[in-house]
Scaffold this active site. Structure first.
Site, short mmCIF file in Angstrom:
data_model
loop_
_atom_site.label_atom_id
_atom_site.label_comp_id
_atom_site.label_asym_id
_atom_site.label_seq_id
_atom_site.Cartn_x
_atom_site.Cartn_y
_atom_site.Cartn_z
N TRP A 1 39.72 82.33 58.99
CA TRP A 1 38.49 81.86 59.61
C TRP A 1 38.21 80.39 59.30
O TRP A 1 37.26 79.81 59.83
CB TRP A 1 37.32 82.71 59.12
CG TRP A 1 37.36 84.13 59.59
CD1 TRP A 1 38.46 84.89 59.90
CD2 TRP A 1 36.24 84.99 59.83
NE1 TRP A 1 38.10 86.15 60.29
CE2 TRP A 1 36.74 86.24 60.25
CE3 TRP A 1 34.86 84.84 59.70
CZ2 TRP A 1 35.92 87.33 60.56
CZ3 TRP A 1 34.03 85.91 60.00
CH2 TRP A 1 34.56 87.14 60.43
N ALA A 2 38.99 79.79 58.41
CA ALA A 2 38.75 78.40 58.02
C ALA A 2 38.98 77.49 59.22
O ALA A 2 40.03 77.54 59.85
CB ALA A 2 39.69 78.02 56.87
N GLN A 3 38.00 76.64 59.49
CA GLN A 3 38.08 75.80 60.68
C GLN A 3 38.53 74.38 60.38
O GLN A 3 39.32 73.80 61.10
CB GLN A 3 36.71 75.75 61.38
CG GLN A 3 36.29 77.06 62.00
CD GLN A 3 34.97 76.94 62.78
OE1 GLN A 3 34.35 75.88 62.84
NE2 GLN A 3 34.54 78.03 63.38
N GLY A 4 38.02 73.80 59.30
CA GLY A 4 38.21 72.37 59.07
C GLY A 4 39.66 71.98 58.91
O GLY A 4 40.18 71.15 59.66
N GLY A 5 40.35 72.56 57.93
CA GLY A 5 41.74 72.22 57.70
C GLY A 5 42.05 72.14 56.22
O GLY A 5 41.40 72.78 55.40
N GLU B 1 35.48 64.61 56.60
CA GLU B 1 34.43 65.59 56.36
C GLU B 1 33.55 65.12 55.21
O GLU B 1 33.83 64.10 54.56
CB GLU B 1 35.03 66.97 56.08
CG GLU B 1 35.79 67.53 57.28
CD GLU B 1 36.25 68.97 57.09
OE1 GLU B 1 36.04 69.54 56.01
OE2 GLU B 1 36.83 69.52 58.04
N HIS C 1 27.19 76.87 53.42
CA HIS C 1 27.58 75.94 54.49
C HIS C 1 26.34 75.60 55.32
O HIS C 1 25.62 76.50 55.77
CB HIS C 1 28.65 76.56 55.39
CG HIS C 1 29.41 75.54 56.18
ND1 HIS C 1 28.83 74.79 57.19
CD2 HIS C 1 30.70 75.12 56.10
CE1 HIS C 1 29.73 73.97 57.70
NE2 HIS C 1 30.88 74.15 57.06
N ARG D 1 27.83 68.81 50.76
CA ARG D 1 27.36 70.03 51.40
C ARG D 1 26.08 70.58 50.79
O ARG D 1 25.22 71.11 51.48
CB ARG D 1 28.45 71.11 51.33
CG ARG D 1 29.50 70.96 52.41
CD ARG D 1 30.46 72.12 52.41
NE ARG D 1 31.42 71.97 53.49
CZ ARG D 1 32.43 72.80 53.69
NH1 ARG D 1 32.60 73.84 52.89
NH2 ARG D 1 33.27 72.62 54.69
N HIS E 1 29.04 80.64 51.97
CA HIS E 1 30.32 80.27 52.59
C HIS E 1 31.49 80.34 51.63
O HIS E 1 32.57 80.83 51.99
CB HIS E 1 30.20 78.85 53.15
CG HIS E 1 31.42 78.34 53.82
ND1 HIS E 1 31.94 78.92 54.96
CD2 HIS E 1 32.24 77.27 53.54
CE1 HIS E 1 33.01 78.25 55.35
NE2 HIS E 1 33.23 77.26 54.50
N GLU F 1 40.22 81.82 46.38
CA GLU F 1 38.77 81.80 46.14
C GLU F 1 38.32 82.75 45.04
O GLU F 1 37.27 82.54 44.43
CB GLU F 1 38.02 82.12 47.44
CG GLU F 1 36.55 81.79 47.38
CD GLU F 1 35.84 82.01 48.70
OE1 GLU F 1 34.59 82.03 48.69
OE2 GLU F 1 36.51 82.16 49.74
N ARG G 1 32.12 72.39 45.93
CA ARG G 1 33.47 72.16 46.48
C ARG G 1 33.49 71.04 47.50
O ARG G 1 32.69 71.00 48.43
CB ARG G 1 33.98 73.46 47.13
CG ARG G 1 35.35 73.33 47.79
CD ARG G 1 35.77 74.66 48.40
NE ARG G 1 34.92 75.04 49.50
CZ ARG G 1 35.28 75.00 50.78
NH1 ARG G 1 36.48 74.58 51.12
NH2 ARG G 1 34.46 75.40 51.73
N LEU H 1 41.44 75.63 50.98
CA LEU H 1 42.81 76.01 51.38
C LEU H 1 43.84 75.28 50.54
O LEU H 1 44.88 75.85 50.19
CB LEU H 1 43.03 75.70 52.86
CG LEU H 1 42.21 76.51 53.88
CD1 LEU H 1 42.63 76.13 55.30
CD2 LEU H 1 42.36 78.01 53.67
#
Length: 521
Positions: free
Chosen positions: A46-50, A115, A234, A280, A339, A363, A374, A380
């Site tokens: 489900w991780a979107q950013g990278g 980011e 998040h 964040r 998150h 995690e 974080r 990741l």
């Protein structure tokens, strides 16, 4: 209890860390415990950013480490930050060799996103917001083709088999039917790579199965848990009534998307010099404050992306479409949602837990990399680095021998968690152990958790959830300051200097919880 003996390495989990570790252990025999079909229900997918990595010639691992330490608000282990960021580039190149289709420019360079709290655009991505899913797909293909790896889909670990502080195996149950009787699977070593705790909260971006069970089962076996109070919220989960909440990736703010409220006010500029790209925790508290004040916060991508969001960020576009939102012409309502858990099972730099023959990556671990907050897309990366480290450490004591696959069949006899109790636990965590905390709320949470636990002792899976929830709440109560993602409105200041990492056993936490319950009686 039925017992199965094997010489395989047991890996609990099926996300990025689990898959990568299994491949790094080959040709040593491995059996993976996967609650669902590979690729389904894992947080990594489900991780979107990278993945954060210093890939550009103008960037450096030293700069990446400095950003990691700064974002962690005085709690990051600098040696771990150096270790992880120095290895980052090599893992991106390795993932590329394994078939991950990272976004590339016409001349072959990696497309990098910036980011929050990064001083450089260093997040390597895939198809805009598809990094987790695409990396997982590439690794799953390799795992399926590796003869030394057996995957037990539809199974979940609910306990550790421990003798004299040494982990010999795991206790399994059918994930498809939690009414199945448990059985013991003993192997040559155990690696926990089963995700974090975000799903313990009612408002979360985590898959439904990620509810702190892996941390809880280790804690119940006596493992030391570190930094449990630090839960990252998040800031831009989509506020559309879905559970779990879809994620509006931070890369959108990296593109220039802005945060406004229902009055049309842009509120981040007055709160931090980096505005929408502030750390964040800062953005999450600002979003939370807007929500609490009734000024519905929203993410506005119209000017910077327009129609392009629908092709460049397909996961966001799909979530918008099914909720009747057209992000090209209207802003996306957002909320702060649980998150990522910076805390977890304490490990050393070889990924070893405090219990012998137990390793942890991803995690579920607490390596010291993330500190109190974080840095975006370091999750990741940490999973990759420590998956390899754990595999190398395990390999020192496990020979390269071929073994026959094991056959696991379950009988009737287990007790599933009560859905109502799980719902009440999750709401308690969101209400009292959420973005903003105080002693009154944390003590209320601990008393509620104790009552829920006492009424549901038959479900081991639920006891794992309440164990982790207890550790988070007790650690939050003990930390009488605000630091990073941990915000106390009754202790708003931060202690000067380097922060002190928290370390707890479940026995310690339960003693504190018991005293709080006695005070109320």
């Amino acid at each position: 209890m039925k017992t199965i003996e094997t010489s395989q390495v047991i890996i609990v989990g099926a996300g990025l860390g689990a898959l990568y570790a299994a491949l790094k252990l080959a040709p040593r025999p491995v059996v993976m415990i996967s609650p669902e079909r590979l690729g389904k229900g894992a947080s990594s997918a489900w991780a979107q950013g990278g993945v954060a990595a210093a890939m550009h010639m103008s960037d450096s691992a030293e700069s990446h480490a400095a950003d990691t330490i700064k974002a962690g608000d005085g709690m990051v282990d600098a040696d771990v930050a150096d270790l992880v960021t120095q290895e980052a580039r090599a893992h991106i190149l390795n993932l590329t060799e394994l078939g991950t289709p990272f976004d590339r420019t016409e001349n072959g360079d990696y497309v990098m996103s910036r980011e929050a709290a990064h001083s450089f655009a260093r997040v390597v991505r895939v198809k805009g917001d598809q990094a987790g899913a695409e990396i997982m797909a590439a690794l799953i293909e390799r795992v399926r083709a590796t003869p030394s790896i057996q995957v037990l889909e539809g199974t979940m670990a609910i306990d550790l088999d421990v003798t004299d502080c040494r982990v010999g195996g795991v206790v399994l149950q059918s994930a498809d039917d939690a009414r199945s009787a448990p059985l013991i699977l003993r192997g040559s070593a155990v690696l926990l790579a089963g995700g974090g705790s975000g799903g313990l909260y009612a408002l979360t971006t985590n898959p439904p199965r990620i509810r702190g069970q892996v941390i809880g089962l280790a804690a119940r076996a006596g493992a030391v848990i570190a930094d449990a109070e630090f839960v990252q919220f998040h800031p831009t989960a989509m506020d559309v009534g879905e559970d779990p909440a879809p994620l509006a990736t931070e890369a959108l703010r990296g593109e220039g998307a802005i945060l406004t409220n229902n009055r049309g006010e842009r509120f981040m500029q007055a709160l931090h010099p980096d505005a929408e790209l502030a750390p964040r925790d800062v953005v999450a508290r600002a979003i939370f404050a807007q929500s609490q004040a009734g000024r519905r916060p929203m993410l506005d991508t119209r000017e910077v992306l327009g129609e392009a969001i629908k092709t460049q960020y397909p996961a966001v576009a799909e979530a918008c479409a099914r909720n009747g939102i057209d992000p090209a012409i209207e802003p996306i309502p957002v909320a702060a949602a649980a998150h990522y858990h910076m805390g977890g099972i304490a490990t050393d730099t070889e990924g070893r837990a405090s219990l012998d023959n137990l390793w942890v990556c991803g995690e579920a671990s607490s390596t010291g990399l993330h500190g109190a907050n974080r840095l975006a897309s370091n999750g990741l990366l940490e999973a990759l680095v420590f998956a390899r480290i754990c595999a190398q450490s395990i390999a020192k004591s496990v020979p390269e021998t071929a073994v026959s696959p094991i056959d696991v069949t379950f009988e009737d006899g287990g007790t599933p968690p009560d859905p109502d109790a799980v719902a009440q636990l999750r709401q308690t965590m969101t209400t009292h152990v959420g973005v903003v905390r105080n002693a009154t709320g944390l003590k209320t949470a601990l008393r509620t958790i104790a009552a829920l636990e006492a009424a549901n002792t038959a479900s081991v899976s639920f006891l794992n959830m309440t164990a982790t929830a207890t550790l988070i709440a007790v650690a939050a109560l003990n930390r009488e300051e605000s630091r990073g993602a941990h915000c106390r409105d009754d202790f708003p200041n931060t202690f000067q200097g380097q922060g002190q990492r928290s370390r707890l056993t479940l026995k310690d936490a339960l003693a504190i919880r018991s005293q709080i319950c006695k005070e109320a009686s």
